[in-house]
Write a protein that holds these residues in place. Sequence first.
Motif, PDB file in Angstrom:
ATOM      1  N   LEU A  40      40.521 -33.482  29.614  1.00 18.45           N
ATOM      2  CA  LEU A  40      40.920 -32.436  30.549  1.00 18.45           C
ATOM      3  C   LEU A  40      41.107 -31.129  29.769  1.00 18.45           C
ATOM      4  O   LEU A  40      41.604 -31.150  28.637  1.00 18.45           O
ATOM      5  N   PRO A  41      40.705 -29.990  30.316  1.00 17.16           N
ATOM      6  CA  PRO A  41      40.073 -29.779  31.622  1.00 17.16           C
ATOM      7  C   PRO A  41      38.554 -29.804  31.564  1.00 17.16           C
ATOM      8  O   PRO A  41      37.875 -29.404  32.505  1.00 17.16           O
ATOM      9  N   TRP A  42      38.002 -30.305  30.452  1.00 13.68           N
ATOM     10  CA  TRP A  42      36.557 -30.250  30.260  1.00 13.68           C
ATOM     11  C   TRP A  42      35.807 -31.065  31.319  1.00 13.68           C
ATOM     12  O   TRP A  42      34.678 -30.722  31.701  1.00 13.68           O
ATOM     13  N   ASP A  43      36.410 -32.175  31.752  1.00 10.01           N
ATOM     14  CA  ASP A  43      35.674 -33.029  32.686  1.00 10.01           C
ATOM     15  C   ASP A  43      35.575 -32.425  34.079  1.00 10.01           C
ATOM     16  O   ASP A  43      34.980 -33.022  34.975  1.00 10.01           O
ATOM     17  N   TRP A  44      36.159 -31.232  34.289  1.00 13.63           N
ATOM     18  CA  TRP A  44      35.969 -30.554  35.572  1.00 13.63           C
ATOM     19  C   TRP A  44      34.591 -29.887  35.657  1.00 13.63           C
ATOM     20  O   TRP A  44      34.146 -29.542  36.749  1.00 13.63           O
ATOM     21  N   LEU A  45      33.944 -29.683  34.510  1.00 13.90           N
ATOM     22  CA  LEU A  45      32.661 -28.984  34.473  1.00 13.90           C
ATOM     23  C   LEU A  45      31.552 -29.929  34.041  1.00 13.90           C
ATOM     24  O   LEU A  45      31.786 -30.868  33.266  1.00 13.90           O
ATOM     25  N   PRO A  46      30.314 -29.697  34.506  1.00 13.61           N
ATOM     26  CA  PRO A  46      29.183 -30.446  33.948  1.00 13.61           C
ATOM     27  C   PRO A  46      29.087 -30.194  32.448  1.00 13.61           C
ATOM     28  O   PRO A  46      29.364 -29.086  31.962  1.00 13.61           O
ATOM     29  N   GLY A  47      28.704 -31.214  31.714  1.00 17.36           N
ATOM     30  CA  GLY A  47      28.665 -31.106  30.270  1.00 17.36           C
ATOM     31  C   GLY A  47      27.817 -29.960  29.761  1.00 17.36           C
ATOM     32  O   GLY A  47      28.136 -29.347  28.736  1.00 17.36           O
ATOM     33  N   ARG A  48      26.740 -29.650  30.471  1.00 19.75           N
ATOM     34  CA  ARG A  48      25.851 -28.585  29.998  1.00 19.75           C
ATOM     35  C   ARG A  48      26.525 -27.215  30.023  1.00 19.75           C
ATOM     36  O   ARG A  48      26.017 -26.266  29.416  1.00 19.75           O
ATOM     37  N   LEU A  49      27.670 -27.085  30.716  1.00 16.49           N
ATOM     38  CA  LEU A  49      28.372 -25.813  30.798  1.00 16.49           C
ATOM     39  C   LEU A  49      29.535 -25.728  29.809  1.00 16.49           C
ATOM     40  O   LEU A  49      30.227 -24.717  29.769  1.00 16.49           O
ATOM     41  N   TRP A  50      29.752 -26.768  29.013  1.00 14.92           N
ATOM     42  CA  TRP A  50      30.864 -26.756  28.070  1.00 14.92           C
ATOM     43  C   TRP A  50      30.581 -25.743  26.961  1.00 14.92           C
ATOM     44  O   TRP A  50      29.521 -25.799  26.314  1.00 14.92           O
ATOM     45  N   PRO A  51      31.513 -24.838  26.683  1.00 12.19           N
ATOM     46  CA  PRO A  51      31.258 -23.842  25.640  1.00 12.19           C
ATOM     47  C   PRO A  51      31.262 -24.434  24.231  1.00 12.19           C
ATOM     48  O   PRO A  51      30.497 -24.004  23.370  1.00 12.19           O
ATOM     49  N   VAL A  52      32.127 -25.424  23.979  1.00  9.35           N
ATOM     50  CA  VAL A  52      32.187 -26.072  22.654  1.00  9.35           C
ATOM     51  C   VAL A  52      32.219 -27.594  22.891  1.00  9.35           C
ATOM     52  O   VAL A  52      33.290 -28.213  22.916  1.00  9.35           O
ATOM     53  N   PRO A  53      31.057 -28.215  23.069  1.00  4.74           N
ATOM     54  CA  PRO A  53      31.021 -29.624  23.496  1.00  4.74           C
ATOM     55  C   PRO A  53      31.781 -30.585  22.586  1.00  4.74           C
ATOM     56  O   PRO A  53      32.390 -31.545  23.072  1.00  4.74           O
ATOM     57  N   LEU A  54      31.778 -30.355  21.279  1.00  6.54           N
ATOM     58  CA  LEU A  54      32.436 -31.302  20.377  1.00  6.54           C
ATOM     59  C   LEU A  54      33.947 -31.329  20.569  1.00  6.54           C
ATOM     60  O   LEU A  54      34.614 -32.303  20.203  1.00  6.54           O
ATOM     61  N   MET A  55      34.498 -30.269  21.158  1.00  5.48           N
ATOM     62  CA  MET A  55      35.922 -30.242  21.439  1.00  5.48           C
ATOM     63  C   MET A  55      36.258 -30.843  22.802  1.00  5.48           C
ATOM     64  O   MET A  55      37.427 -31.070  23.108  1.00  5.48           O
ATOM     65  N   GLY A  56      35.236 -31.103  23.595  1.00  7.75           N
ATOM     66  CA  GLY A  56      35.470 -31.567  24.957  1.00  7.75           C
ATOM     67  C   GLY A  56      35.545 -33.062  25.122  1.00  7.75           C
ATOM     68  O   GLY A  56      35.775 -33.552  26.225  1.00  7.75           O
ATOM     69  N   VAL A  57      35.336 -33.806  24.016  1.00  4.87           N
ATOM     70  CA  VAL A  57      35.310 -35.262  24.118  1.00  4.87           C
ATOM     71  C   VAL A  57      36.155 -35.896  23.028  1.00  4.87           C
ATOM     72  O   VAL A  57      36.450 -35.280  21.996  1.00  4.87           O
ATOM     73  N   THR A  58      36.540 -37.129  23.266  1.00  6.53           N
ATOM     74  CA  THR A  58      37.147 -37.958  22.237  1.00  6.53           C
ATOM     75  C   THR A  58      36.481 -39.327  22.307  1.00  6.53           C
ATOM     76  O   THR A  58      35.718 -39.613  23.239  1.00  6.53           O
ATOM     77  N   THR A  59      36.747 -40.187  21.350  1.00  2.00           N
ATOM     78  CA  THR A  59      36.149 -41.509  21.283  1.00  2.00           C
ATOM     79  C   THR A  59      37.202 -42.528  20.919  1.00  2.00           C
ATOM     80  O   THR A  59      38.356 -42.190  20.624  1.00  2.00           O
ATOM     81  N   GLU A  60      36.802 -43.804  20.889  1.00  2.00           N
ATOM     82  CA  GLU A  60      37.719 -44.855  20.465  1.00  2.00           C
ATOM     83  C   GLU A  60      38.152 -44.656  19.015  1.00  2.00           C
ATOM     84  O   GLU A  60      39.232 -45.091  18.609  1.00  2.00           O
ATOM     85  N   GLN A  61      37.293 -44.001  18.229  1.00  2.00           N
ATOM     86  CA  GLN A  61      37.613 -43.722  16.830  1.00  2.00           C
ATOM     87  C   GLN A  61      38.370 -42.411  16.651  1.00  2.00           C
ATOM     88  O   GLN A  61      38.701 -42.045  15.528  1.00  2.00           O
ATOM     89  N   GLY A  62      38.613 -41.693  17.751  1.00  2.00           N
ATOM     90  CA  GLY A  62      39.257 -40.398  17.671  1.00  2.00           C
ATOM     91  C   GLY A  62      38.257 -39.278  17.895  1.00  2.00           C
ATOM     92  O   GLY A  62      37.119 -39.517  18.305  1.00  2.00           O
ATOM     93  N   PRO A  63      38.639 -38.029  17.647  1.00  2.00           N
ATOM     94  CA  PRO A  63      37.714 -36.905  17.846  1.00  2.00           C
ATOM     95  C   PRO A  63      36.492 -37.030  16.937  1.00  2.00           C
ATOM     96  O   PRO A  63      36.560 -37.622  15.856  1.00  2.00           O
TER      97      PRO A  63
END
Length: 314
Positions: A40-63
């Motif tokens: 949040l709040p990245w998942d409110w937008l389609p991924g292609r509109l994310w300004p800094v995609p690597l900051m918009g996600v996390t994983t089981e291993q962490g960022p």
Amino acid sequence: MPAPNAWVLTEGHAGMESQAVGLAEALGLTPEPRRLRARLPWDWLPGRLWPVPLMGVTTEQGPLAPPWPGVAISCGNVSAPVCAALRRRGVKAVHVQHPKMDPAAFDAVVAAVHDGITGPNVIVTRNALHRATPERLAAARAEWMPRFAHLPRPLVAVLVGGTNGRFRLDGEVGADVAERLAGMMERDKVGLYVTPSRRTGEDAKRALADRLVPLGAEIWDMQGENPYFGLLACADAIVVTCDSVSMMSEAVASSVPVFILDLPGKSRRIGEFIDMLVRDGRVRRFDGRLETWPVTPLDDTPAAAAEVKRRLGL
């Protein structure tokens, strides 16, 4: 020497992950899954509109963080912009399926013909990428044939998906599916082994078991070793539900007749894929009876991987 590693970027859906892992393995790479979850709040937008995609996600291993892999292979709408962002950091980037963004953001895009995408760096296949290689099926045949020896022949494997945004497989539909399969068991005297997926609902599994187990069918209980590849390798015919392009693609990579079991619902893209397989004579619609006809395995994964390897200089 160990194979070079490749990050496999997906949202954790089995069908998507198997396609990306299958490509990584075909490239001679060691796949390292990274299952992405949008913040949040990245998942409110389609991924292609994310300004800094690597900051918009996390994983089981962490960022996601360095050291970066040599290759990233993504599948899914969330993973596409992340994979493209890694390319801007020097990682060789490949996306599987339609990325829903400019294909030029990747070194290569591998998409099936029913995805409806073309371009200078787009590699088009007839079926989805997968892991059902001849070598894996041969090993599975040697391991699983003795385990299936007690079942009647011909042995029919039933690959069952589940409800998704396009098709429905609830208890009511499961009972109808079970009745159709029971008819084949009674009329054609076949052995039956049913393997559900993670998407198969409890009501549907219960309906299948109530009708088919008393007739001698076996249904995998989702415990212990998965018989999936063993069934692809050992069955005399395969019935697969129409909701999953990945499962249908793995089924047609086998060397036996494949039947498509229709479910309530509709998908233009999946419908076009099935129509192509029917026209080519690789599959038939399941009408409750066992049929046989000459078939040839359909598998575009090796050719697609060879072209990706050439383009990436691997």
